[in-house]
Design an enzyme around this catalytic site. Structure first.
Site, PDB file in Angstrom:
ATOM      1  N   GLU A 130       0.851  -1.201   0.000  1.00  0.00           N
ATOM      2  CA  GLU A 130       0.000   0.000   0.000  1.00  0.00           C
ATOM      3  C   GLU A 130       0.877   1.237   0.000  1.00  0.00           C
ATOM      4  O   GLU A 130       2.109   1.146   0.079  1.00  0.00           O
ATOM      5  CB  GLU A 130      -0.917  -0.009   1.233  1.00  0.00           C
ATOM      6  CG  GLU A 130      -1.936  -1.134   1.203  1.00  0.00           C
ATOM      7  CD  GLU A 130      -2.848  -1.143   2.417  1.00  0.00           C
ATOM      8  OE1 GLU A 130      -3.351  -0.086   2.800  1.00  0.00           O
ATOM      9  OE2 GLU A 130      -3.035  -2.223   2.985  1.00  0.00           O
ATOM     10  N   HIS A 255      -8.615   9.310   4.281  1.00  0.00           N
ATOM     11  CA  HIS A 255      -8.310   8.264   3.295  1.00  0.00           C
ATOM     12  C   HIS A 255      -8.634   8.827   1.919  1.00  0.00           C
ATOM     13  O   HIS A 255      -9.726   9.359   1.707  1.00  0.00           O
ATOM     14  CB  HIS A 255      -9.125   7.003   3.575  1.00  0.00           C
ATOM     15  CG  HIS A 255      -8.598   5.803   2.852  1.00  0.00           C
ATOM     16  ND1 HIS A 255      -8.697   5.664   1.480  1.00  0.00           N
ATOM     17  CD2 HIS A 255      -7.947   4.711   3.295  1.00  0.00           C
ATOM     18  CE1 HIS A 255      -8.132   4.526   1.124  1.00  0.00           C
ATOM     19  NE2 HIS A 255      -7.658   3.923   2.205  1.00  0.00           N
ATOM     20  N   ARG A 301      -0.470   8.710   2.156  1.00  0.00           N
ATOM     21  CA  ARG A 301      -1.866   9.157   2.128  1.00  0.00           C
ATOM     22  C   ARG A 301      -2.091  10.646   2.233  1.00  0.00           C
ATOM     23  O   ARG A 301      -2.980  11.189   1.598  1.00  0.00           O
ATOM     24  CB  ARG A 301      -2.572   8.536   3.328  1.00  0.00           C
ATOM     25  CG  ARG A 301      -3.362   7.393   2.926  1.00  0.00           C
ATOM     26  CD  ARG A 301      -4.008   6.801   4.080  1.00  0.00           C
ATOM     27  NE  ARG A 301      -4.005   5.386   3.789  1.00  0.00           N
ATOM     28  CZ  ARG A 301      -4.459   4.470   4.574  1.00  0.00           C
ATOM     29  NH1 ARG A 301      -4.917   4.811   5.748  1.00  0.00           N
ATOM     30  NH2 ARG A 301      -4.439   3.223   4.217  1.00  0.00           N
ATOM     31  N   HIS A 362     -10.601   9.288   8.194  1.00  0.00           N
ATOM     32  CA  HIS A 362     -10.417   7.844   8.263  1.00  0.00           C
ATOM     33  C   HIS A 362      -9.805   7.382   9.588  1.00  0.00           C
ATOM     34  O   HIS A 362     -10.206   6.359  10.143  1.00  0.00           O
ATOM     35  CB  HIS A 362      -9.503   7.446   7.094  1.00  0.00           C
ATOM     36  CG  HIS A 362      -9.200   6.000   6.982  1.00  0.00           C
ATOM     37  ND1 HIS A 362     -10.189   5.054   6.821  1.00  0.00           N
ATOM     38  CD2 HIS A 362      -8.018   5.320   7.003  1.00  0.00           C
ATOM     39  CE1 HIS A 362      -9.624   3.850   6.735  1.00  0.00           C
ATOM     40  NE2 HIS A 362      -8.318   3.984   6.860  1.00  0.00           N
TER      41      HIS A 362
HETATM   42  P1  FAD Z   1     -12.702  -0.483  16.874  1.00  0.00           P
HETATM   43  O1  FAD Z   1     -12.544  -1.680  16.049  1.00  0.00           O
HETATM   44  O2  FAD Z   1     -13.253   0.730  16.219  1.00  0.00           O
HETATM   45  O3  FAD Z   1     -13.658  -0.873  18.081  1.00  0.00           O
HETATM   46  C1  FAD Z   1     -14.088   0.094  18.994  1.00  0.00           C
HETATM   47  C2  FAD Z   1     -14.972  -0.576  20.012  1.00  0.00           C
HETATM   48  O4  FAD Z   1     -15.227   0.326  21.086  1.00  0.00           O
HETATM   49  C3  FAD Z   1     -16.341  -0.985  19.496  1.00  0.00           C
HETATM   50  O5  FAD Z   1     -16.653  -2.240  20.050  1.00  0.00           O
HETATM   51  C4  FAD Z   1     -17.284   0.060  20.086  1.00  0.00           C
HETATM   52  O6  FAD Z   1     -18.573  -0.425  20.334  1.00  0.00           O
HETATM   53  C5  FAD Z   1     -16.597   0.323  21.404  1.00  0.00           C
HETATM   54  N1  FAD Z   1     -16.915   1.606  22.016  1.00  0.00           N
HETATM   55  C6  FAD Z   1     -16.693   2.850  21.531  1.00  0.00           C
HETATM   56  N2  FAD Z   1     -17.133   3.762  22.414  1.00  0.00           N
HETATM   57  C7  FAD Z   1     -17.627   3.087  23.472  1.00  0.00           C
HETATM   58  C8  FAD Z   1     -18.245   3.458  24.690  1.00  0.00           C
HETATM   59  N3  FAD Z   1     -18.446   4.733  25.029  1.00  0.00           N
HETATM   60  N4  FAD Z   1     -18.644   2.489  25.522  1.00  0.00           N
HETATM   61  C9  FAD Z   1     -18.482   1.183  25.207  1.00  0.00           C
HETATM   62  N5  FAD Z   1     -17.895   0.764  24.077  1.00  0.00           N
HETATM   63  C10 FAD Z   1     -17.489   1.709  23.226  1.00  0.00           C
HETATM   64  N6  FAD Z   1      -6.185  -0.342   9.642  1.00  0.00           N
HETATM   65  C11 FAD Z   1      -5.245  -1.213   9.230  1.00  0.00           C
HETATM   66  O7  FAD Z   1      -4.222  -1.410   9.894  1.00  0.00           O
HETATM   67  N7  FAD Z   1      -5.438  -1.893   8.072  1.00  0.00           N
HETATM   68  C12 FAD Z   1      -6.541  -1.729   7.292  1.00  0.00           C
HETATM   69  O8  FAD Z   1      -6.675  -2.374   6.270  1.00  0.00           O
HETATM   70  C13 FAD Z   1      -7.520  -0.796   7.713  1.00  0.00           C
HETATM   71  N8  FAD Z   1      -8.626  -0.562   6.957  1.00  0.00           N
HETATM   72  C14 FAD Z   1      -9.596   0.233   7.454  1.00  0.00           C
HETATM   73  C15 FAD Z   1     -10.783   0.383   6.745  1.00  0.00           C
HETATM   74  C16 FAD Z   1     -11.823   1.130   7.259  1.00  0.00           C
HETATM   75  C17 FAD Z   1     -13.100   1.282   6.478  1.00  0.00           C
HETATM   76  C18 FAD Z   1     -11.670   1.759   8.513  1.00  0.00           C
HETATM   77  C19 FAD Z   1     -12.780   2.560   9.113  1.00  0.00           C
HETATM   78  C20 FAD Z   1     -10.477   1.640   9.216  1.00  0.00           C
HETATM   79  C21 FAD Z   1      -9.447   0.884   8.702  1.00  0.00           C
HETATM   80  N9  FAD Z   1      -8.247   0.736   9.388  1.00  0.00           N
HETATM   81  C22 FAD Z   1      -7.306  -0.130   8.934  1.00  0.00           C
HETATM   82  C23 FAD Z   1      -8.099   1.291  10.728  1.00  0.00           C
HETATM   83  C24 FAD Z   1      -8.387   0.165  11.735  1.00  0.00           C
HETATM   84  O9  FAD Z   1      -9.435  -0.621  11.233  1.00  0.00           O
HETATM   85  C25 FAD Z   1      -8.766   0.720  13.094  1.00  0.00           C
HETATM   86  O10 FAD Z   1      -7.826   1.666  13.510  1.00  0.00           O
HETATM   87  C26 FAD Z   1      -8.818  -0.420  14.105  1.00  0.00           C
HETATM   88  O11 FAD Z   1      -9.662  -1.440  13.654  1.00  0.00           O
HETATM   89  C27 FAD Z   1      -9.312   0.112  15.427  1.00  0.00           C
HETATM   90  O12 FAD Z   1      -9.480  -0.986  16.279  1.00  0.00           O
HETATM   91  P2  FAD Z   1      -9.931  -0.721  17.757  1.00  0.00           P
HETATM   92  O13 FAD Z   1     -10.037  -2.053  18.412  1.00  0.00           O
HETATM   93  O14 FAD Z   1      -9.061   0.299  18.379  1.00  0.00           O
HETATM   94  O15 FAD Z   1     -11.377  -0.043  17.628  1.00  0.00           O
HETATM   95  C1  SIN Z   2      -6.989   0.534   3.118  1.00  0.00           C
HETATM   96  O1  SIN Z   2      -7.257  -0.641   2.921  1.00  0.00           O
HETATM   97  O2  SIN Z   2      -6.755   1.347   2.234  1.00  0.00           O
HETATM   98  C2  SIN Z   2      -6.978   1.018   4.521  1.00  0.00           C
HETATM   99  C3  SIN Z   2      -5.722   0.635   5.148  1.00  0.00           C
HETATM  100  C4  SIN Z   2      -5.511   1.412   6.398  1.00  0.00           C
HETATM  101  O3  SIN Z   2      -6.253   2.325   6.718  1.00  0.00           O
HETATM  102  O4  SIN Z   2      -4.525   1.107   7.069  1.00  0.00           O
END
Ligand code: FAD
Ligand code: SIN
Length: 552
Positions: A130, A255, A301, A362
């Protein structure tokens, strides 16, 4: 370690919990499984249903040095180049080195990363590339990596009796010693959290030895975002209110390529598509990225998003195009089945038509400042995943480094805090957990909110003004205008907060306002352009004055 301490009374209030994990994305689920493996009892809270969060939507994959052609040094270098001088070298080093081990654990937990078979060779993992990556190093599950991760982790959690999951529970505020016991102005230790049962309206007082924030990002602060609805920055807002240090909130990653379609909710078109050769073009069919960066469509990006912004402003077009019509159609469908199918639903056949795309908010590189063990500045409170600011991303995150960061720091948080819990189990005299009873949530004279319209209107106003004034290209004038408007909105939001019974929407509104204020404040403090923060008033990078984190 310790005896089971979660039972039905835990959910109703005062039974102390060993570990309270807020969030069921990759960070929260990984930590919960590791805590349970160490013998801890874990209460896992999810704001809506347990699957929902950014994790399940991740497409590209997880970056990790996996091929012999790659090296730790190269992954570190790419991370640092993207981070524009603000990455913490020690954190980059540990993340990159510990990455492969954490990825192996995901595979053992059942994450089905895509494999390929080359002639006369055993199967091996397919590696994508990427923007900003000098090598192929992104393990992925087709173009639905996040769902493969979320599904496997949830399945393992379901098999783990030490973990209790509560869905539709919204953390409202952290409980700290400083707030509820000794009101000496310092936060003191974190003692748990107040949590709203979104269905009954009851606010629970959850008392915990260790509290882990894994609440994800804050994309919903902006009008257009790739993030799901739960991404309202609750963890950052709660930690800030509790007195924790928050860092680098000005660095919002947009993004470059989200599907532009009037009836589509924002849908991401993975950068891996550009890694395989897709090209950004104007509406007139002109390739434009090579005018902006030597890596053209595969530039980091921030550069791609800014270039698209410039091209759209120049032409007046509402979007640009991502063209992959030169791919062999069958290959394209096989490698990116989810994108192919989703675009088809909107009438776009990506094998023969370029995809209309726009940038959207993003990822937030800033967050709750943590150390190398994911410990915040408040004892007993850890932050992992997107809510945290570890120092890995600096001023701009390298693609696919966030899933990596989440698993590395979930592991570190568990190693660090479980050794404290073990000490406690051996010598109860040094008990971490006190006092036995915390004050219950006080509703005061609050009454039910009869009309939701004001909440919705305020929310929309914040998201509009953040998009218009605090977006990809910033200026002092626009930032100050945003600050003044947020100040006015704050008075209204506080009025709702104190006068009406809590609802999920009200909690989220208050949090996006706090996060918006933190972003604007941090952006005003950084009088230079660096990474994701670009301002027309200070277009240059100023290493002498600003090569440091913005701490609030
Ligand atoms: P999340 O997976 O967002 O989970 C957050 C959790 O917290 C959820 O369960 C929610 O319900 C809970 N929560 C929030 N607020 C509260 C509250 N007040 N009380 C109780 N629970 C709460 N990153 C990569 O490295 N590679 C990728 O390919 C990639 N692609 C992406 C594509 C998209 C469309 C998006 C949006 C992001 C992408 N990212 C990618 C970024 C990555 O997905 C996120 O940074 C990562 O998944 C965040 O994980 P997390 O566990 O911190 O939070
Ligand atoms: C993507 O698949 O382009 C998202 C990857 C990322 O946010 O790390």
């Amino acid at each position: 370690m310790g005896s089971p301490r979660i039972d039905s009374t835990a959910a109703s209030g005062q039974t102390p919990i060993q570990v309270l994990v807020l969030g069921t994305g990759i960070a929260g689920l990984s930590a919960a499984l590791k805590f349970a493996h160490k013998g801890c009892q874990v209460l896992l809270i999810s704001k809506t249903n347990k699957e929902e969060g950014s994790t399940r939507y991740a497409q590209g994959g997880i970056a990790s040095v996996w091929s012999k052609k790659d090296s730790f040094e190269e992954h570190k270098k790419d991370t640092q180049v993207a981070g524009a001088g603000l990455c913490h070298e020690d954190i980059v080093d540990l993340c990159v080195h510990e990455g492969p081990e954490r990825v192996r654990e995901l595979i053992e937990l059942g994450v089905a990363f895509t494999k390929i078979r080359l002639a006369d060779e055993a199967d091996r993992f397919s590696l994508h590339r990427e923007g900003g990556h000098g090598h192929r190093r992104i393990l992925h599950a087709d173009d639905l990596t996040g769902w493969a991760v979320e599904k496997a982790l949830l399945e393992r959690v379901a098999e783990t009796p030490q973990i209790t999951v509560m869905e539709n529970h919204v953390a409202v505020d952290l409980i700290t010693e400083g707030k509820v016991i000794r009101k000496h102005g310092r936060p003191g230790r974190c003692l748990g959290a107040y949590v709203l049962n979104a269905q009954s309206g009851e606010v629970l007082t959850l008392s915990a030895d260790i509290t882990v924030l894994a609440t994800g990002g804050a994309g919903k602060v902006y009008l257009y975002t790739s993030n799901p609805d739960v991404a309202t920055g609750d963890g950052v807002a709660m930690a800030y209110r509790a007195g924790a240090r928050v860092a680098n909130m000005e660095f919002i990653q947009f993004h470059p390529t989200c599907l532009y379609h009037p009836s589509a909710r924002t849908f991401l078109i993975t950068e891996a598509l550009r890694g395989e050769g897709a090209v950004l073009k104007t509406a007139a069919g002109e390739e434009f990225m090579s005018r902006h960066h030597p890596l053209a469509s595969l530039a980091p990006r921030d550069i791609v998003a800014r270039a698209i912004d410039i091209e759209m402003k120049r032409s007046g077009d509402k979007h640009v195009f991502l063209d992959c019509t030169h791919f062999v159609a069958e290959d394209l469908k096989k490698k990116f089945p989810h994108i192919h199918q989703t675009c088809l639903q909107y009438g776009i056949d990506i094998t023969s038509q370029p995809i209309p795309v726009v940038p959207a908010a993003h990822y937030i590189c800033g967050g709750v400042r943590v150390d190398a063990d994911a410990l915040t500045s408040i004892a007993g409170l850890y932050a992992i995943g997107e809510v945290a600011c570890t120092g890995l991303h600096g001023a701009n995150r390298l693609a696919s480094n966030s899933l990596l960061e989440a698993v590395v720091f979930a592991h570190r948080a568990v190693e660090h805090s479980s050794s404290l819990l073990a000490q406690q189990a051996q010598s109860p005299a040094t008990a971490l957990h006190y006092p036995p009873r915390l004050p219950q949530w006080d509703v005061g004279d609050a009454v039910p909110l009869e009309e939701q319209i004001d909440i919705a209107a305020n929310w929309l106003e914040i998201r509009h003004l953040m998009w218009n004034y605090v977006g990809i290209v910033r200026s002092n004038r626009r930032l100050k205008r945003a600050q003044r408007r947020l100040e006015l909105l704050k008075a209204e939001v506080n009025e709702y907060y104190w006068n009406y019974l809590l609802t999920k929407d009200l909690i989220e509104l208050r949090n996006i306002l706090t996060v918006a204020e933190l972003i604007v404040k941090s952006a005003l403090l950084r009088k230079e352009s660096r990474g994701l923060h670009f301002t027309v008033d200070y277009p240059r990078t100023d290493d002498e004055g600003f090569r440091h984190d913005t701490i609030l």
